[in-house]
Design a protein around this motif. Structure first.
Motif, short mmCIF file in Angstrom:
data_model
loop_
_atom_site.label_atom_id
_atom_site.label_comp_id
_atom_site.label_asym_id
_atom_site.label_seq_id
_atom_site.Cartn_x
_atom_site.Cartn_y
_atom_site.Cartn_z
N GLU A 77 0.84 -1.27 -0.02
CA GLU A 77 -0.10 0.04 -0.13
C GLU A 77 0.86 1.16 -0.18
OE1 GLU A 77 -2.80 -0.06 2.88
OE2 GLU A 77 -3.12 2.33 3.01
N GLU A 78 1.97 1.12 0.76
CA GLU A 78 2.87 2.57 0.85
C GLU A 78 3.32 2.79 -0.47
OE1 GLU A 78 5.48 1.64 3.80
OE2 GLU A 78 4.05 1.45 5.51
N MET A 79 3.73 1.86 -1.22
CA MET A 79 4.45 2.12 -2.46
C MET A 79 3.36 2.50 -3.56
SD MET A 79 7.24 2.01 -4.10
CE MET A 79 8.33 1.00 -3.21
N SER A 80 2.20 1.88 -3.18
CA SER A 80 1.14 2.41 -4.22
C SER A 80 0.91 3.94 -4.02
CB SER A 80 0.07 1.78 -4.16
OG SER A 80 0.39 0.12 -4.15
N VAL A 81 0.80 4.07 -2.72
CA VAL A 81 0.61 5.69 -2.39
C VAL A 81 1.59 6.58 -3.22
CG1 VAL A 81 0.39 7.30 -0.72
CG2 VAL A 81 -0.83 5.21 -0.49
N SER A 82 2.79 6.16 -3.02
CA SER A 82 3.98 7.11 -3.43
C SER A 82 4.07 6.92 -4.95
CB SER A 82 5.40 6.23 -3.02
OG SER A 82 5.51 5.08 -3.43
N MET A 83 3.46 5.91 -5.75
CA MET A 83 3.39 6.06 -7.06
C MET A 83 2.01 7.02 -7.59
SD MET A 83 5.81 4.25 -8.35
CE MET A 83 5.57 3.79 -9.89
N GLY A 84 1.29 7.36 -6.64
CA GLY A 84 0.07 8.07 -7.08
C GLY A 84 -1.14 7.45 -7.23
N VAL A 85 -1.44 6.18 -6.52
CA VAL A 85 -2.43 5.62 -6.83
C VAL A 85 -3.36 6.04 -5.62
CG1 VAL A 85 -3.40 3.15 -6.25
CG2 VAL A 85 -1.30 3.40 -7.47
N ARG A 86 -4.76 6.31 -5.94
CA ARG A 86 -5.57 6.74 -4.87
C ARG A 86 -6.10 5.56 -4.24
NH1 ARG A 86 -8.90 11.18 -8.10
NH2 ARG A 86 -7.27 12.87 -8.53
N VAL A 87 -5.46 5.25 -3.06
CA VAL A 87 -6.08 4.04 -2.37
C VAL A 87 -7.19 4.09 -1.75
CG1 VAL A 87 -5.23 2.66 -0.31
CG2 VAL A 87 -3.43 3.44 -1.73
N ASN A 88 -7.76 5.10 -1.23
CA ASN A 88 -9.12 5.34 -0.85
C ASN A 88 -10.19 4.99 -1.78
OD1 ASN A 88 -8.37 6.15 1.93
ND2 ASN A 88 -8.34 8.14 1.37
N ARG A 89 -9.87 5.52 -3.20
CA ARG A 89 -10.71 5.21 -4.13
C ARG A 89 -10.74 3.49 -4.50
NH1 ARG A 89 -10.48 8.54 -9.38
NH2 ARG A 89 -11.04 10.21 -7.93
N VAL A 90 -9.54 2.97 -4.36
CA VAL A 90 -9.65 1.56 -4.49
C VAL A 90 -10.30 0.89 -3.50
CG1 VAL A 90 -7.92 -0.32 -4.68
CG2 VAL A 90 -7.29 1.56 -5.70
N TYR A 91 -10.19 1.33 -2.10
CA TYR A 91 -10.95 0.58 -1.04
C TYR A 91 -12.55 0.72 -1.34
CZ TYR A 91 -6.77 0.36 2.06
OH TYR A 91 -5.70 0.23 2.67
N ALA A 92 -12.59 2.02 -1.89
CA ALA A 92 -14.30 2.06 -2.05
C ALA A 92 -14.78 1.08 -3.17
CB ALA A 92 -14.78 3.59 -2.35
#
Length: 298
Positions: free
Chosen positions: A183-198
């Motif tokens: 997850e941390e690497m995904s956030v650093s690459m610009g992935v909107r994790v909250n949107r993926v969660y939803a």
């Protein structure tokens, strides 16, 4: 020979809708790391919504095929909306907390939805059998089955393949897998994790509700429906490995065959056989049959 074939077919029919329920549970756990106790309530909600749609269509004199389509569409729209509302309005406030806290939150949602279904649909059994006769009766190797039951097998296979293909062969799926693995690497690459969660949670709710809708014409909807399903779903994902699509498929087949064999040979041991399989698997594979090895972080 026909006796064993009957057990296999009954087991596959059981496994078909259980697989769809467990698929939603394993998707939510894989992405959000939540053991979602409320998952059984979404199954029950889908069954009740589908029954309502079928009843409304039947009251207007429309054919069962229209009722079948109406129940699938209504479930898809409402379940997705409920999933997004719950994830955005409640669960996201608890991200980063201890897993036990999230477990208790989903248990609270489970209890609330139990009462909500009682308030809306009452405590008396509800039936919506019109689509059950849609495919007539089919003969398979000398055995006669209701066509609707047999159709559930290819439907679950298509749903399972679509989820597997979406996760492993599409860009969106690879983003979801990236969030799952780091997850941390995904956030650093610009992935909107909250949107993926939803999106993942909404899909999980949708799959549970879809399974409820598909089984609605076969069963009577009444309080307690969600409790039975959540126990079986957890058994399946534990056997297959938490977060594994392939594991959910194999776990569903094992549980379905065990239930069918118990019903035909020893009905009083139906639940015992499921727990026996789960204990046997955990004895040799504590993380489930298809749990992938993960690298240890330093």
């Amino acid at each position: 020979m026909n006796f064993f074939l009957t057990i296999i077919l009954d087991g596959l029919i059981q496994a078909s809708w259980l697989f769809i329920v467990a698929l939603g549970l394993t998707l939510v756990f894989g992405v959000l790391k939540i053991l979602n106790i409320a998952h059984g309530s979404f199954y029950a909600l889908g069954a009740y919504i589908a029954a309502t749609a079928v009843t409304v269509v039947a009251a207007r004199g429309l054919p069962p095929s229209v009722g079948f389509v109406a129940m699938l569409l209504s479930v898809a729209l409402i379940a997705s909306a409920v999933g997004l509302l719950l994830e955005r309005g409640l669960l996201k406030m608890f991200y980063g907390r201890d897993e036990v806290v999230l477990l208790l939150v989903t248990y609270a949602v489970f209890l609330i939805l139990e009462d909500v279904t009682k308030l809306i649909w009452g405590v008396n059994p509800i039936y919506a059998t019109q689509p059950y006769e849609l495919f007539g009766n089919l003969e398979f190797a000398g055995l006669y089955y209701v066509g609707y039951d047999l159709v559930l097998i290819p439907i679950s296979a298509v749903v399972g393949f679509a989820i597997w293909f979406g996760l492993n062969r599409t860009v969106i799926g690879k983003i979801v897998l990236a969030v799952i693995h780091n997850e941390e690497m995904s956030v650093s690459m610009g992935v909107r994790v909250n949107r993926v969660y939803a999106i993942a949670f909404a899909f999980g709710v949708l799959l549970a509700a879809l399974a409820g809708a598909l089984t609605a014409p076969k069963i009577s909807m009444q309080p307690g429906l969600s409790s039975d399903v959540i126990i079986l779903s957890f058994a399946i994902v534990v056997i297959g490995g938490l977060g594994s699509v392939e594991g959910a498929a194999v776990g569903a087949i094992l549980v379905g065959l065990a239930r069918a064999a118990s019903v035909h040979l020893m009905p009083q041991a139906e639940l015992f056989m499921i727990y026996l399989i789960m204990a046997a698997v955990l004895m040799f594979r504590p993380e489930g049959l298809f749990k992938r090895e993960t690298a240890r972080r330093i």
